[in-house]
Design an enzyme around this catalytic site. Structure first.
Site, mmCIF file in Angstrom:
data_model
loop_
_atom_site.group_PDB
_atom_site.id
_atom_site.type_symbol
_atom_site.label_atom_id
_atom_site.label_comp_id
_atom_site.label_asym_id
_atom_site.label_seq_id
_atom_site.Cartn_x
_atom_site.Cartn_y
_atom_site.Cartn_z
ATOM 1 N N ALA A 237 -2.943 1.381 2.634
ATOM 2 C CA ALA A 237 -3.317 0.313 3.568
ATOM 3 C C ALA A 237 -3.988 0.787 4.843
ATOM 4 O O ALA A 237 -4.697 0.009 5.485
ATOM 5 C CB ALA A 237 -2.073 -0.494 3.921
ATOM 6 N N ALA A 238 -3.753 2.013 5.255
ATOM 7 C CA ALA A 238 -4.201 2.426 6.584
ATOM 8 C C ALA A 238 -5.698 2.709 6.614
ATOM 9 O O ALA A 238 -6.237 3.235 5.636
ATOM 10 C CB ALA A 238 -3.433 3.670 7.005
ATOM 11 N N PRO A 239 -6.386 2.358 7.712
ATOM 12 C CA PRO A 239 -5.863 1.834 8.984
ATOM 13 C C PRO A 239 -5.655 0.319 9.021
ATOM 14 O O PRO A 239 -5.312 -0.213 10.070
ATOM 15 C CB PRO A 239 -6.949 2.243 9.978
ATOM 16 C CG PRO A 239 -8.204 2.242 9.183
ATOM 17 C CD PRO A 239 -7.825 2.689 7.794
ATOM 18 N N ASP B 175 -6.971 0.508 -2.742
ATOM 19 C CA ASP B 175 -8.195 0.963 -2.054
ATOM 20 C C ASP B 175 -8.021 2.481 -1.956
ATOM 21 O O ASP B 175 -7.528 3.002 -0.969
ATOM 22 C CB ASP B 175 -8.243 0.289 -0.681
ATOM 23 C CG ASP B 175 -9.525 0.583 0.077
ATOM 24 O OD1 ASP B 175 -10.518 0.964 -0.560
ATOM 25 O OD2 ASP B 175 -9.521 0.434 1.311
ATOM 26 N N GLY C 110 -7.757 -2.426 7.757
ATOM 27 C CA GLY C 110 -8.846 -3.410 7.808
ATOM 28 C C GLY C 110 -8.724 -4.467 6.723
ATOM 29 O O GLY C 110 -8.876 -5.669 6.982
ATOM 30 N N LYS C 111 -8.422 -4.025 5.503
ATOM 31 C CA LYS C 111 -8.410 -5.010 4.413
ATOM 32 C C LYS C 111 -7.125 -5.832 4.444
ATOM 33 O O LYS C 111 -7.144 -7.026 4.136
ATOM 34 C CB LYS C 111 -8.610 -4.313 3.068
ATOM 35 C CG LYS C 111 -9.969 -3.638 3.036
ATOM 36 C CD LYS C 111 -10.306 -2.965 1.757
ATOM 37 C CE LYS C 111 -11.505 -2.053 1.957
ATOM 38 N NZ LYS C 111 -11.210 -0.827 2.733
ATOM 39 N N ASP D 240 1.460 3.094 3.073
ATOM 40 C CA ASP D 240 0.563 4.250 3.174
ATOM 41 C C ASP D 240 1.418 5.507 3.244
ATOM 42 O O ASP D 240 2.498 5.513 3.832
ATOM 43 C CB ASP D 240 -0.354 4.170 4.401
ATOM 44 C CG ASP D 240 -1.619 5.009 4.216
ATOM 45 O OD1 ASP D 240 -2.668 4.452 3.870
ATOM 46 O OD2 ASP D 240 -1.531 6.248 4.385
ATOM 47 N N CYS E 243 -14.779 3.819 -1.747
ATOM 48 C CA CYS E 243 -16.079 3.915 -1.071
ATOM 49 C C CYS E 243 -16.807 5.162 -1.570
ATOM 50 O O CYS E 243 -17.499 5.829 -0.812
ATOM 51 C CB CYS E 243 -15.925 3.909 0.444
ATOM 52 S SG CYS E 243 -14.961 5.260 1.082
HETATM 53 C C1 SAM Z 1 -9.436 4.467 1.659
HETATM 54 S S1 SAM Z 1 -8.181 4.648 2.768
HETATM 55 C C2 SAM Z 1 -7.535 3.030 2.846
HETATM 56 C C3 SAM Z 1 -8.245 2.106 3.799
HETATM 57 C C4 SAM Z 1 -7.522 0.788 3.995
HETATM 58 N N1 SAM Z 1 -7.291 0.090 2.755
HETATM 59 C C5 SAM Z 1 -8.209 -0.140 4.950
HETATM 60 O O1 SAM Z 1 -8.850 -1.093 4.534
HETATM 61 O O2 SAM Z 1 -8.128 0.077 6.158
HETATM 62 C C6 SAM Z 1 -7.068 5.465 1.715
HETATM 63 C C7 SAM Z 1 -5.666 5.558 2.257
HETATM 64 O O3 SAM Z 1 -4.852 6.008 1.182
HETATM 65 C C8 SAM Z 1 -3.763 6.684 1.725
HETATM 66 N N2 SAM Z 1 -3.127 7.433 0.616
HETATM 67 C C9 SAM Z 1 -3.573 8.547 -0.010
HETATM 68 N N3 SAM Z 1 -2.725 8.913 -0.979
HETATM 69 C C10 SAM Z 1 -1.731 7.993 -0.991
HETATM 70 C C11 SAM Z 1 -0.535 7.828 -1.739
HETATM 71 N N4 SAM Z 1 -0.207 8.689 -2.727
HETATM 72 N N5 SAM Z 1 0.274 6.782 -1.456
HETATM 73 C C12 SAM Z 1 -0.040 5.911 -0.482
HETATM 74 N N6 SAM Z 1 -1.146 6.031 0.291
HETATM 75 C C13 SAM Z 1 -1.980 7.055 0.034
HETATM 76 C C14 SAM Z 1 -4.406 7.529 2.807
HETATM 77 O O4 SAM Z 1 -3.442 7.934 3.762
HETATM 78 C C15 SAM Z 1 -5.444 6.558 3.371
HETATM 79 O O5 SAM Z 1 -4.936 5.915 4.495
#
Ligand code: SAM
Length: 478
Positions: free
Chosen positions: A293-295, A366, A297-298, A315, A419
């Site tokens: 989920a981080a940061p 995502d 936006g969605k 996250d 992305c």
């Molecule tokens: C593409 S970003 C997400 C952007 C977010 N959906 C937004 O719209 O702001 C990918 C995120 O996946 C998290 N991530 C990576 N591996 C993960 C895992 N095994 N479990 C949960 N989160 C994970 C990362 O910390 C990162 O914040």
């Protein structure tokens, strides 16, 4: 993946400098000056200080493998004037979108261009060129401030050479280079393999400054009302025909200057990221998991669309999860008492650690990815990414898909988004998932989301003004 807005390079930086700063800087050793510049806020109205600061940031990114974001987070607070900070960002982004072009100018015009040991001088020249083209700052002031920055960096004896090279660039223009010159060989080859007809356009789009997109909070005001507010503030905005909340700004600007940003009426989010809410389209009251989920936006967009959602935002990175809280609080000041939102810091693949066993109606994955679709917004991606990283990411994405599928109710929908523009992370990833998951079925997506690509759709960078993004919508059969 969300494009975090904080480093959106603002438009039209100016060229400034103070005599006081020059006096303070003179007479100190280069090391002392370096420490001083990185420990005390620079005075306002400086033209040399932001250029010296940007040269240091770029040296760290280009020559010492540091991330642009991390360097900016450290360097920007040292500059007191927001215009200086904006200038540093604009210079860094402009250089990192096409460092090969500036390197080619040095090779053409210098018998022995400065090497890595003279990294700050080299990057100062790069940013000197970038402010002439593409930034088109007023040339006289820009060159003078860059020459002064050379002195600030302890390069007094090379100030004349900096001046001569920048004057030459001003007179002759920079030598042309191929738009794919800055891509590492392995990545250039993969993009050409995956998108043979579109690859040149992908490389060209990654050099260009990206447009600024706003997301209108439809709970606060209509998109038409928002266009009116922006218009009153002298900001031209155009509504996207497909994404219901998206506005395209004709000129980029600092986020804080946007009417409605502080109170959550508008947010900055690329068109392609905004389309995810339409693809997931959860029903009112649905139990939704945003698994990466981080940061935020969605997650924020989903809640704006449908405040009755019961949303779990997960996250693995607890610090980044705090940013989700901040994002949601800006949009929902009543976050603790209002919407039904749970924030969890956990590894989504370790389902037993965080899931209460109640199935979700909709899951958004995502996924972490190579970010090859957003190079125009994160130009240092090309410097840091290795071929082995993509293999590792593909493995993690597959684990996430398998684990999260178990949390979805029969009849529910999982949206897989990245992305990335690499098929291994997108079409091939989802094809492999469908092959090993008998109760998964891909659903068709509208053509405006991009090229049909295996079971999903792929928008390539710059198409319809959006970032490179992949979407697949997977239904769990009963
Ligand atoms: C593409 S970003 C997400 C952007 C977010 N959906 C937004 O719209 O702001 C990918 C995120 O996946 C998290 N991530 C990576 N591996 C993960 C895992 N095994 N479990 C949960 N989160 C994970 C990362 O910390 C990162 O914040």
């Amino acid at each position: 993946m969300t494009k975090t807005p904080p480093h959106k390079p603002p438009s039209a930086p100016d060229a400034r400098g103070t005599a006081a700063e020059r006096r303070r800087s003179a007479g100190r050793s280069p090391e002392r000056r370096r420490q001083s510049a990185s420990s005390t806020p620079a005075p306002a109205a400086s033209g040399a200080a932001p250029r010296a600061c940007a040269a240091r940031v770029l040296d760290a990114v280009l020559h010492r493998g540091r991330s642009l974001r991390a360097e900016l987070v450290e360097a920007l607070p040292m500059l007191a004037d927001p215009r200086d900070r904006a200038l540093v960002e604009a210079l860094c982004f402009a250089v990192l979108r096409q460092p090969g072009r500036y390197a080619a100018a040095l090779t053409a015009w210098m018998p022995k261009p400065p090497g890595r040991r003279d990294g700050e001088l080299r990057t100062l020249l790069y940013l000197g060129f970038a402010q002439l083209d593409p930034l088109r700052l007023p040339a006289h002031a820009a060159v003078a401030a860059t020459v002064e920055a050379a002195r600030m960096l302890g390069r007094r004896h090379q100030a004349g050479m900096v001046n001569a090279l920048l004057r030459r660039a001003q007179r002759e223009g920079l030598p042309a280079v191929d738009p794919d010159a800055d891509w590492p060989d392995w990545l250039r080859a993969r993009i050409r393999d995956d998108w043979p007809e579109q690859a040149d356009a992908v490389f060209a789009a990654s050099v260009a400054e990206p447009p600024m997109w706003l997301r209108v909070n439809c709970r606060r005001l209509t998109r038409e009302a928002c266009i009116g507010r922006l218009h009153e503030a002298g900001i031209a905005a155009v509504a996207d025909p497909h994404a219901a909340d998206a506005l395209h700004l004709e000129t980029s600007m600092p986020v804080a200057a946007l009417p409605g940003f502080a109170d959550g009426a508008v947010s900055v989010q690329d068109l392609s990221a905004q389309c995810v809410a339409d693809v997931l389209a959860p029903a009112a009251g649905a139990r939704v998991l945003d698994a990466c989920a981080a940061p935020g936006g969605k997650a924020a967009h989903l809640l704006e669309r449908e405040p009755s959602l019961r949303l779990t935002a997960l996250d693995v990175d607890a610090r980044r999860l705090e940013r989700v809280r901040e994002t949601l609080r800006r949009l929902h000041p009543d976050l603790e008492t209002g919407p039904d939102v749970r924030l969890l810091a956990a590894d989504a693949t370790a389902v037993a650690d965080w899931w209460d066993g109640v199935p979700f109606d909709a899951v958004l994955l995502d996924a972490p990815c190579s970010a090859t679709g957003i190079v125009r917004r994160q130009p240092d991606v090309r410097l840091h990414r290795r071929a082995a990283d993509v293999d590792a990411l593909v493995a993690v994405q597959a684990q996430l898909l398998d684990a999260l599928w178990t949390t979805l109710r029969p009849g529910g929908v999982l949206v897989y988004a990245t992305c990335s523009i690499l098929k291994a992370e997108n079409a091939s990833q989802v094809e492999a998932f469908l092959a090993r998951t008998p109760d998964a079925r891909a659903e068709p997506l509208p053509a405006h989301l991009g090229h049909a690509s295996g079971p999903g759709r792929q928008r390539l960078p710059g198409e319809d003004g959006g970032d490179g993004f992949f979407y697949a919508r997977l239904r769990k059969t009963g």
